[in-house]
Design an enzyme around this catalytic site. Sequence first.
Site, PDB file in Angstrom:
ATOM      1  N   VAL A 139      17.300  53.290 111.201  1.00 28.48           N
ATOM      2  CA  VAL A 139      17.385  54.187 112.214  1.00 28.48           C
ATOM      3  C   VAL A 139      16.051  54.693 112.399  1.00 28.48           C
ATOM      4  CG1 VAL A 139      18.178  56.467 112.701  1.00 28.48           C
ATOM      5  CG2 VAL A 139      19.622  54.996 111.419  1.00 28.48           C
ATOM      6  N   CYS A 140      15.791  54.888 113.670  1.00 26.86           N
ATOM      7  CA  CYS A 140      14.430  55.236 114.230  1.00 26.86           C
ATOM      8  C   CYS A 140      14.012  56.567 113.346  1.00 26.86           C
ATOM      9  CB  CYS A 140      14.460  55.790 115.620  1.00 26.86           C
ATOM     10  SG  CYS A 140      12.778  56.229 116.162  1.00 26.86           S
TER      11      CYS A 140
END
Length: 182
Positions: free
Chosen positions: A85-86
Amino acid sequence: MSTSGKRRIETDVMRLLMSDYEVNLVNDSMQEFYVRFHGPTETPFAGGVWKIHVELPDQYPFKSPSIGFMNKIFHPNIDELSGSVCLDVINQTWSPMFDMINIFEVFLPQLLRYPNPNDPLNGEAAALLMRHPKEYDARVKEYVQRFATKEAAEAASGGKAEEEEDADEEMSDVGSMSCDED
């Protein structure tokens, strides 16, 4: 790690273990574990089941956890190959006031409901969402059907998935990534 930091990790993980979420600790460690996560209703991710890998840094809760999807997901802010996830997305919203329950009840559902195509890890998903939202929804649903079943989530452990020939591509290692990769 400070005593208070260790106690906070233990408290947060125990609350998660006592919740309705299925949690599996890695080597009985409170700092690394997997959680089964279901896609939010009324989204193209509805009906999907993902195995989420979570690592808590020694500086937790002052530093955000590392979160990654073990089975494939099509989303602008999640790397398709690694499942990461960013970090920018996590760090923009993370606060020491949050706990692990917030990750699964608020953060991840909001991330899936409201993707940010302006800060992508998956450029293809971002472009499709911006230019052809209906095609984006269809691709998400296709990924849910192919890769986000209960069986796929159980198989997503770094081993071989029996029913898929491209099992190696489905499995992913969690890493820390920033967005806007060129």
